[in-house]
Motif scaffolding. Structure first.
Motif, PDB file in Angstrom:
ATOM      1  N   ARG A   1     -62.936 -24.235  22.552  1.00 48.76           N
ATOM      2  CA  ARG A   1     -63.696 -23.667  21.409  1.00 48.76           C
ATOM      3  C   ARG A   1     -64.385 -22.429  21.831  1.00 48.76           C
ATOM      4  O   ARG A   1     -65.170 -22.761  22.921  1.00 48.76           O
ATOM      5  CB  ARG A   1     -64.699 -24.822  21.039  1.00 48.76           C
ATOM      6  N   VAL A   2     -64.341 -21.434  21.035  1.00 49.50           N
ATOM      7  CA  VAL A   2     -64.953 -20.162  21.479  1.00 49.50           C
ATOM      8  C   VAL A   2     -65.872 -19.985  20.350  1.00 49.50           C
ATOM      9  O   VAL A   2     -65.289 -19.809  19.084  1.00 49.50           O
ATOM     10  CB  VAL A   2     -64.013 -18.841  21.792  1.00 49.50           C
ATOM     11  N   GLN A   3     -67.062 -19.520  20.695  1.00 51.48           N
ATOM     12  CA  GLN A   3     -67.939 -19.016  19.407  1.00 51.48           C
ATOM     13  C   GLN A   3     -67.955 -17.231  19.427  1.00 51.48           C
ATOM     14  O   GLN A   3     -67.872 -16.767  20.182  1.00 51.48           O
ATOM     15  CB  GLN A   3     -69.658 -19.355  19.717  1.00 51.48           C
ATOM     16  N   ASP A   4     -68.053 -16.928  18.203  1.00 53.81           N
ATOM     17  CA  ASP A   4     -67.742 -15.700  17.796  1.00 53.81           C
ATOM     18  C   ASP A   4     -69.242 -15.009  18.149  1.00 53.81           C
ATOM     19  O   ASP A   4     -69.333 -13.811  18.645  1.00 53.81           O
ATOM     20  CB  ASP A   4     -67.734 -15.225  16.380  1.00 53.81           C
ATOM     21  N   ILE A  15     -67.791 -21.994  26.399  1.00 54.82           N
ATOM     22  CA  ILE A  15     -66.339 -22.263  26.037  1.00 54.82           C
ATOM     23  C   ILE A  15     -66.448 -23.682  26.159  1.00 54.82           C
ATOM     24  O   ILE A  15     -66.497 -23.987  27.401  1.00 54.82           O
ATOM     25  CB  ILE A  15     -65.388 -21.436  26.572  1.00 54.82           C
ATOM     26  N   GLU A  16     -66.078 -24.644  25.005  1.00 54.19           N
ATOM     27  CA  GLU A  16     -66.048 -25.850  25.322  1.00 54.19           C
ATOM     28  C   GLU A  16     -64.616 -26.349  25.291  1.00 54.19           C
ATOM     29  O   GLU A  16     -63.917 -25.892  24.599  1.00 54.19           O
ATOM     30  CB  GLU A  16     -66.984 -26.670  24.317  1.00 54.19           C
ATOM     31  N   ASP A  17     -64.369 -27.600  25.920  1.00 54.45           N
ATOM     32  CA  ASP A  17     -62.922 -27.974  26.031  1.00 54.45           C
ATOM     33  C   ASP A  17     -63.076 -29.340  24.899  1.00 54.45           C
ATOM     34  O   ASP A  17     -64.226 -29.322  24.243  1.00 54.45           O
ATOM     35  CB  ASP A  17     -62.528 -28.582  27.460  1.00 54.45           C
ATOM     36  N   GLU A  18     -62.041 -29.878  24.799  1.00 53.82           N
ATOM     37  CA  GLU A  18     -61.981 -30.808  23.807  1.00 53.82           C
ATOM     38  C   GLU A  18     -62.632 -32.241  24.095  1.00 53.82           C
ATOM     39  O   GLU A  18     -63.188 -32.730  23.326  1.00 53.82           O
ATOM     40  CB  GLU A  18     -60.325 -31.600  23.888  1.00 53.82           C
ATOM     41  N   GLN A  19     -63.122 -32.446  25.156  1.00 49.50           N
ATOM     42  CA  GLN A  19     -64.145 -33.434  25.330  1.00 49.50           C
ATOM     43  C   GLN A  19     -65.238 -33.079  25.213  1.00 49.50           C
ATOM     44  O   GLN A  19     -66.341 -33.844  25.453  1.00 49.50           O
ATOM     45  CB  GLN A  19     -63.677 -34.071  26.798  1.00 49.50           C
ATOM     46  N   GLY A  20     -65.949 -31.745  25.022  1.00 50.89           N
ATOM     47  CA  GLY A  20     -67.164 -31.339  24.849  1.00 50.89           C
ATOM     48  C   GLY A  20     -67.766 -30.993  26.184  1.00 50.89           C
ATOM     49  O   GLY A  20     -69.108 -30.518  26.185  1.00 50.89           O
ATOM     50  N   ASP A  65     -68.263 -19.552  12.619  1.00 54.59           N
ATOM     51  CA  ASP A  65     -68.246 -18.544  13.738  1.00 54.59           C
ATOM     52  C   ASP A  65     -67.814 -19.086  14.806  1.00 54.59           C
ATOM     53  O   ASP A  65     -68.028 -18.719  16.042  1.00 54.59           O
ATOM     54  CB  ASP A  65     -69.730 -18.083  13.852  1.00 54.59           C
ATOM     55  N   THR A  66     -66.805 -20.068  14.779  1.00 58.52           N
ATOM     56  CA  THR A  66     -66.127 -20.445  16.058  1.00 58.52           C
ATOM     57  C   THR A  66     -64.492 -20.585  15.938  1.00 58.52           C
ATOM     58  O   THR A  66     -64.114 -20.757  14.540  1.00 58.52           O
ATOM     59  CB  THR A  66     -66.564 -22.188  16.454  1.00 58.52           C
ATOM     60  N   TYR A  67     -63.745 -20.536  16.719  1.00 58.69           N
ATOM     61  CA  TYR A  67     -62.363 -20.681  16.663  1.00 58.69           C
ATOM     62  C   TYR A  67     -61.938 -21.412  17.850  1.00 58.69           C
ATOM     63  O   TYR A  67     -62.431 -21.517  18.907  1.00 58.69           O
ATOM     64  CB  TYR A  67     -61.736 -19.279  16.377  1.00 58.69           C
ATOM     65  N   THR A  68     -60.636 -21.850  17.699  1.00 66.29           N
ATOM     66  CA  THR A  68     -59.992 -22.583  19.102  1.00 66.29           C
ATOM     67  C   THR A  68     -58.827 -21.787  19.384  1.00 66.29           C
ATOM     68  O   THR A  68     -58.349 -20.975  19.040  1.00 66.29           O
ATOM     69  CB  THR A  68     -59.350 -24.091  18.405  1.00 66.29           C
ATOM     70  N   VAL A  69     -58.817 -22.037  20.935  1.00 66.32           N
ATOM     71  CA  VAL A  69     -57.659 -21.389  21.538  1.00 66.32           C
ATOM     72  C   VAL A  69     -57.114 -22.705  22.314  1.00 66.32           C
ATOM     73  O   VAL A  69     -57.389 -23.301  23.138  1.00 66.32           O
ATOM     74  CB  VAL A  69     -58.168 -20.346  22.550  1.00 66.32           C
ATOM     75  N   ASP A  70     -55.686 -22.859  21.807  1.00 64.04           N
ATOM     76  CA  ASP A  70     -54.781 -23.920  22.445  1.00 64.04           C
ATOM     77  C   ASP A  70     -53.786 -23.317  23.298  1.00 64.04           C
ATOM     78  O   ASP A  70     -52.997 -22.784  23.074  1.00 64.04           O
ATOM     79  CB  ASP A  70     -53.961 -24.529  21.180  1.00 64.04           C
ATOM     80  N   VAL A  71     -54.262 -23.753  24.692  1.00 62.04           N
ATOM     81  CA  VAL A  71     -53.651 -22.914  25.711  1.00 62.04           C
ATOM     82  C   VAL A  71     -52.461 -23.818  26.190  1.00 62.04           C
ATOM     83  O   VAL A  71     -52.140 -25.033  26.194  1.00 62.04           O
ATOM     84  CB  VAL A  71     -54.411 -22.964  27.028  1.00 62.04           C
ATOM     85  N   GLY A  72     -51.179 -23.081  26.063  1.00 62.45           N
ATOM     86  CA  GLY A  72     -49.959 -23.848  26.372  1.00 62.45           C
ATOM     87  C   GLY A  72     -49.961 -24.269  28.003  1.00 62.45           C
ATOM     88  O   GLY A  72     -50.427 -23.719  28.933  1.00 62.45           O
ATOM     89  N   GLU A  73     -49.080 -25.479  28.170  1.00 69.77           N
ATOM     90  CA  GLU A  73     -49.050 -25.999  29.588  1.00 69.77           C
ATOM     91  C   GLU A  73     -48.588 -25.073  30.366  1.00 69.77           C
ATOM     92  O   GLU A  73     -47.645 -24.403  30.086  1.00 69.77           O
ATOM     93  CB  GLU A  73     -48.235 -27.253  29.462  1.00 69.77           C
TER      94      GLU A  73
END
Length: 163
Positions: free
Chosen positions: A4-7, A18-23, A131-139
């Motif tokens: 998760r990235v904040q604008d 920048i936070e991961d899925e677990q916070g 003001d936040t979006y996600t970046v789903d990074v491929g394996e």
């Protein structure tokens, strides 16, 4: 893995985790002030600079450069848009990625040109915070490099296109 990235990080001088899925907070995006050009540093959770993201001052097309230890590892450039937004990502090893979709609305994909593999999907749809979006990074992809690429695409998408 989704991040998760904040604008608000795109205001020069602002810092944003920048936070991961677990916070967890594995990365810090540090907007640098008092620089001639737009510059960000992507740091790990200990404060070590992993990558520097800079806008090139002199370029035919708007360009952001991502550097690791002073060497360019990626160049992100706006492609002349005919129907939809597109950015080309040229990696130091010769690999190429393309970012396409609604770049301003943050609903786009980054794909590897050689085989079409999904590098990342960027989206606001999973979040309630405007003001936040996600970046789903491929394996298998370099997570800091993918995040830096998304930051560069966002910075370029916010600016006026070359005319």
């Amino acid at each position: 893995m989704r991040y998760r990235v904040q604008d608000k990080a795109f205001s020069i001088g602002d810092d944003s985790w920048i936070e991961d899925e677990q916070g967890g907070r594995p990365f810090l995006l540090d907007g640098k002030t008092l620089r001639v050009r737009q510059t960000y540093e992507l740091k790990d959770d200990t404060g070590e600079v992993l990558l520097e993201i800079r806008r090139k001052i002199v370029a035919l097309r708007e360009t952001m450069v991502v550097e690791r230890d002073g060497a360019a590892v990626a160049r992100i450039r706006r492609k002349v848009k005919l129907v939809r937004d597109r950015f080309d990502v040229d990696l130091a090893g010769g690999e190429e990625w393309t970012a396409t979709g609604d770049l301003i609305g943050k609903e786009y994909e980054i794909d590897r040109d050689s085989d079409g593999a999904r590098v990342a999907a960027v989206s606001r749809r999973w979040l309630r915070l405007r003001d936040t979006y996600t970046v789903d990074v491929g394996e298998g992809f370099d997570v800091p490099l993918v995040l830096a690429t998304a930051v560069a695409v966002d910075a370029l998408a916010r600016s006026e296109p070359d005319r």
